[in-house]
Design an enzyme around this catalytic site. Structure first.
Site, PDB file in Angstrom:
ATOM      1  N   LYS A   1      -3.054  -3.190  15.770  1.00 14.53           N
ATOM      2  CA  LYS A   1      -3.742  -2.291  14.906  1.00 14.53           C
ATOM      3  C   LYS A   1      -4.992  -1.891  15.286  1.00 14.53           C
ATOM      4  O   LYS A   1      -5.595  -0.902  14.442  1.00 14.53           O
ATOM      5  CB  LYS A   1      -4.217  -3.413  13.887  1.00 14.53           C
ATOM      6  CG  LYS A   1      -3.024  -3.827  12.379  1.00 14.53           C
ATOM      7  CD  LYS A   1      -2.544  -2.609  12.062  1.00 14.53           C
ATOM      8  CE  LYS A   1      -1.449  -3.105  10.893  1.00 14.53           C
ATOM      9  NZ  LYS A   1      -0.648  -1.619  10.210  1.00 14.53           N
TER      10      LYS A   1
ATOM     11  N   TYR B   1      -1.158  -9.033  16.926  1.00 13.88           N
ATOM     12  CA  TYR B   1      -1.302  -8.214  15.720  1.00 13.88           C
ATOM     13  C   TYR B   1      -2.510  -7.619  15.665  1.00 13.88           C
ATOM     14  O   TYR B   1      -2.412  -6.279  15.611  1.00 13.88           O
ATOM     15  CB  TYR B   1      -1.139  -9.124  14.596  1.00 13.88           C
ATOM     16  CG  TYR B   1      -1.572  -8.588  13.379  1.00 13.88           C
ATOM     17  CD1 TYR B   1      -0.720  -7.708  12.991  1.00 13.88           C
ATOM     18  CD2 TYR B   1      -2.638  -8.718  12.552  1.00 13.88           C
ATOM     19  CE1 TYR B   1      -0.849  -6.448  11.521  1.00 13.88           C
ATOM     20  CE2 TYR B   1      -3.082  -7.880  11.489  1.00 13.88           C
ATOM     21  CZ  TYR B   1      -2.298  -6.828  11.125  1.00 13.88           C
ATOM     22  OH  TYR B   1      -2.466  -6.081   9.780  1.00 13.88           O
TER      23      TYR B   1
ATOM     24  N   ASP C   1      14.108   2.823  11.220  1.00 17.03           N
ATOM     25  CA  ASP C   1      13.550   1.683  12.139  1.00 17.03           C
ATOM     26  C   ASP C   1      12.732   1.832  13.238  1.00 17.03           C
ATOM     27  O   ASP C   1      13.088   2.387  14.143  1.00 17.03           O
ATOM     28  CB  ASP C   1      14.738   0.867  12.555  1.00 17.03           C
ATOM     29  CG  ASP C   1      14.520  -0.556  13.180  1.00 17.03           C
ATOM     30  OD1 ASP C   1      13.378  -0.852  13.305  1.00 17.03           O
ATOM     31  OD2 ASP C   1      15.422  -1.282  13.633  1.00 17.03           O
TER      32      ASP C   1
ATOM     33  N   ILE D   1       0.835  -1.279  -0.043  1.00 13.03           N
ATOM     34  CA  ILE D   1      -0.205   0.032  -0.121  1.00 13.03           C
ATOM     35  C   ILE D   1       0.944   1.020  -0.048  1.00 13.03           C
ATOM     36  O   ILE D   1       0.574   2.209  -0.447  1.00 13.03           O
ATOM     37  CB  ILE D   1      -0.805   0.055   1.204  1.00 13.03           C
ATOM     38  CG1 ILE D   1      -1.705  -1.188   1.123  1.00 13.03           C
ATOM     39  CG2 ILE D   1      -1.611   1.359   1.202  1.00 13.03           C
ATOM     40  CD1 ILE D   1      -2.498  -1.333   2.514  1.00 13.03           C
TER      41      ILE D   1
END
Length: 307
Positions: free
Chosen positions: A198, A194, A86, A40
């Protein structure tokens, strides 16, 4: 009123009213895209370049970033600029922000998907939370002076922060105590970690919008859609094959909603909103807009990053 999450709406969203041809002239604008060397992010960089923006790709790998920059230059005739970042190393985030301050920019955020469960950031935080939440929080806070300057100098009097989450933002909430190694984190699967990583950026975006909307920032978060990108590289092979060839859309679709958020006049009054595929106003789960939760997360991020 935004549209609530539905499984059908997620997998089969209606045709977008917005296309890349609707992006206005961005000459004189400076954009910073984290993770802009793939997926994306790369698609977003491409269309920002086509429409005249000066684009910085912030990424860890110099080799991969330069490869993407060369490819995009062949496609667009415009060249993005690499800047090393990073997000799993807060010292690197600070150094990158120091090098970038003084430039006006719009910030589009991307993260990593499903890395190994036992991986941590340089600072000892869960890799996914540290990268997707703490790293992006620190970078955004450190670049606020440049965002404010960009807002003051723009015709609209606004600068945009676009935080890219995913469908996973609906699937879990914040588990306090899971950000570092310990019993809470150990009890969670990598998928749950995860999902949390998000969901938390949507919470962060809502609080950033509350605190800095009066400073000329338009902060949005979005679910870009279910997409075929290399972010699925950590997914087990059989499941990845099912996703790649049965349930996911090409990466260019995923750039539509972030580009709409970051460039369209339609979204200038959407500070604090959550956007969904393709280029629509939506809603995340209720916890994402709970001021008490967002203040608690903000306080933790301030302490964890020292920013």
């Amino acid at each position: 009123m935004g549209q609530h999450f539905s499984l059908l709406g997620q997998w089969l969203p209606p045709r977008s009213h917005f296309s890349v041809s609707d992006i206005p002239d961005l000459t004189g604008k400076v954009a910073l895209v984290t993770g802009g060397n793939a997926g994306i992010g790369k698609e977003t960089v491409k269309h920002l370049l086509v429409h005249g923006a000066k684009v910085y790709i912030a990424a860890r790998s110099h080799t991969r970033a330069i490869g993407a920059i060369n490819e995009l230059e062949r496609e667009t005739g415009k060249r993005a600029v690499f800047i090393e970042l990073d997000l799993a190393n807060l010292s690197c985030v600070r150094k990158m922000a120091e090098a970038f301050l003084g430039l006006e920019h719009e910030l589009h955020i991307l993260g990593v998907m499903w890395p190994a469960h036992d991986r941590l950031t340089t600072d000892g935080y869960d890799l996914q939370f540290g990268t997707n939440v703490l790293g992006h929080y620190a970078l955004t806070k450190l670049l606020l002076p440049a965002l404010s300057e960009g807002a003051r100098n723009s015709e609209e009097g606004k600068a945009r922060v676009v935080i890219v989450a995913s469908m996973a933002a609906y699937l879990n909430t914040i588990h306090w105590g899971s950000f570092t190694p310990g019993p809470v984190r150990d009890a969670m699967s990598t998928y749950e970690l995860y999902d949390q990583s998000k969901h938390a950026p949507v919470v962060f975006a809502a609080e950033l919008a509350r605190r800095y909307g009066d400073h000329g920032l338009v902060v949005t978060s979005c679910n870009p859609g279910n997409l075929r990108t290399d972010l699925q590289r950590h997914v087990p092979t059989p499941f990845r094959q099912i996703l790649q060839y049965g349930l996911l859309y090409p990466a260019p679709y995923g750039a539509l909603t972030p580009l709409w958020a970051g460039t369209s006049a339609e979204t200038l009054d959407m500070n604090g909103k959550f956007l969904i595929p393709w280029a629509r106003l939506g809603e995340c789960r209720p916890e994402a807009n709970d001021p008490e939760i967002s203040r608690k997360l903000w306080k933790f991020m301030e302490k964890a990053t020292g920013v």
